[in-house]
Design a protein around this motif. Sequence first.
Motif, PDB file in Angstrom:
ATOM      1  N   VAL A   7      12.138  50.524  62.804  1.00 34.29           N
ATOM      2  CA  VAL A   7      13.753  51.481  62.814  1.00 34.29           C
ATOM      3  C   VAL A   7      14.618  50.088  62.955  1.00 34.29           C
ATOM      4  N   ARG A   8      15.746  49.747  62.569  1.00 35.59           N
ATOM      5  CA  ARG A   8      16.703  49.274  62.845  1.00 35.59           C
ATOM      6  C   ARG A   8      17.278  49.869  64.016  1.00 35.59           C
ATOM      7  N   ASN A   9      17.906  48.186  65.101  1.00 37.38           N
ATOM      8  CA  ASN A   9      18.767  48.326  66.001  1.00 37.38           C
ATOM      9  C   ASN A   9      17.261  48.828  66.952  1.00 37.38           C
ATOM     10  N   ARG A  10      16.109  49.002  67.180  1.00 38.12           N
ATOM     11  CA  ARG A  10      15.015  49.792  67.541  1.00 38.12           C
ATOM     12  C   ARG A  10      15.061  49.749  69.169  1.00 38.12           C
ATOM     13  N   ASP A  11      15.369  48.246  69.346  1.00 42.91           N
ATOM     14  CA  ASP A  11      16.029  48.061  70.910  1.00 42.91           C
ATOM     15  C   ASP A  11      16.885  49.068  71.430  1.00 42.91           C
ATOM     16  N   SER A  33      14.685  65.016  64.321  1.00 37.13           N
ATOM     17  CA  SER A  33      13.926  64.965  65.517  1.00 37.13           C
ATOM     18  C   SER A  33      13.477  63.724  64.544  1.00 37.13           C
ATOM     19  N   TRP A  34      13.491  62.918  64.329  1.00 37.67           N
ATOM     20  CA  TRP A  34      13.276  61.350  63.699  1.00 37.67           C
ATOM     21  C   TRP A  34      12.705  60.805  65.014  1.00 37.67           C
ATOM     22  N   ILE A  35      13.422  61.020  65.963  1.00 36.60           N
ATOM     23  CA  ILE A  35      13.777  60.433  67.404  1.00 36.60           C
ATOM     24  C   ILE A  35      12.085  60.368  67.488  1.00 36.60           C
ATOM     25  N   ASP A  36      12.117  61.647  67.758  1.00 36.71           N
ATOM     26  CA  ASP A  36      10.401  61.829  68.484  1.00 36.71           C
ATOM     27  C   ASP A  36       9.526  60.853  67.703  1.00 36.71           C
ATOM     28  N   THR A  37       9.901  60.887  65.749  1.00 37.77           N
ATOM     29  CA  THR A  37       8.789  60.467  65.303  1.00 37.77           C
ATOM     30  C   THR A  37       8.517  58.994  65.028  1.00 37.77           C
ATOM     31  N   TRP A  38      10.200  58.687  65.281  1.00 37.34           N
ATOM     32  CA  TRP A  38      10.053  57.054  65.135  1.00 37.34           C
ATOM     33  C   TRP A  38       9.202  56.583  66.714  1.00 37.34           C
ATOM     34  N   ALA A  39       9.438  57.088  68.013  1.00 38.03           N
ATOM     35  CA  ALA A  39       8.814  56.927  68.714  1.00 38.03           C
ATOM     36  C   ALA A  39       7.162  57.437  69.170  1.00 38.03           C
ATOM     37  N   ASN A  40       6.783  57.993  68.305  1.00 38.90           N
ATOM     38  CA  ASN A  40       5.276  59.268  68.191  1.00 38.90           C
ATOM     39  C   ASN A  40       5.189  57.392  67.024  1.00 38.90           C
ATOM     40  N   ASN A  41       5.555  57.441  66.388  1.00 38.81           N
ATOM     41  CA  ASN A  41       4.733  56.206  64.665  1.00 38.81           C
ATOM     42  C   ASN A  41       5.044  54.968  65.721  1.00 38.81           C
ATOM     43  N   LYS A  42       5.687  54.109  66.791  1.00 32.38           N
ATOM     44  CA  LYS A  42       5.898  53.220  67.450  1.00 32.38           C
ATOM     45  C   LYS A  42       6.415  52.766  66.895  1.00 32.38           C
ATOM     46  N   TRP A  43       7.681  53.231  66.703  1.00 26.09           N
ATOM     47  CA  TRP A  43       9.598  53.503  66.389  1.00 26.09           C
ATOM     48  C   TRP A  43       8.960  52.211  64.669  1.00 26.09           C
ATOM     49  N   VAL A  44       8.457  52.789  63.843  1.00 30.91           N
ATOM     50  CA  VAL A  44       8.343  52.535  62.550  1.00 30.91           C
ATOM     51  C   VAL A  44       9.085  54.092  61.330  1.00 30.91           C
ATOM     52  N   SER A  45       9.744  53.651  60.340  1.00 28.15           N
ATOM     53  CA  SER A  45      10.131  54.429  59.972  1.00 28.15           C
ATOM     54  C   SER A  45       9.314  54.933  58.806  1.00 28.15           C
TER      55      SER A  45
END
Length: 103
Positions: free
Chosen positions: A56-60, A38-50
């Motif tokens: 996040v690398r390869n954010r696009d 579920s990291w991807i959900d967290t990234w999306a909720n945090n505007k793609w910040v790890s």
Amino acid sequence: ENRVQLIMLIDALRMFKKKCEITIICNEKYPLYPFINSWIDTWANNKWVSSSGNEVRNRDLWEKLYELSQKHKLKWNYDININKHAEYRMLEENFIKKTSTED
């Protein structure tokens, strides 16, 4: 290589026009872990910040993959021998042909 894996997944998911259940089999953990943990959900909720505070690398590509994943029910499996499956070789060959015509 990480970008190539994500692009292949994006291309594969784009083939499905209607919502469906899809099993994705990966021989690398890179594209798998963000979904099963579920990291991807967290990234999306945090505007793609790890969690380290970096983008996040390869954010696009992660953003596009996340968008496509929301349209389907995905099941993720890890198989180190995936390259022995005929379907995988076909996708890989199609990807190579596609990228070589785009150069």
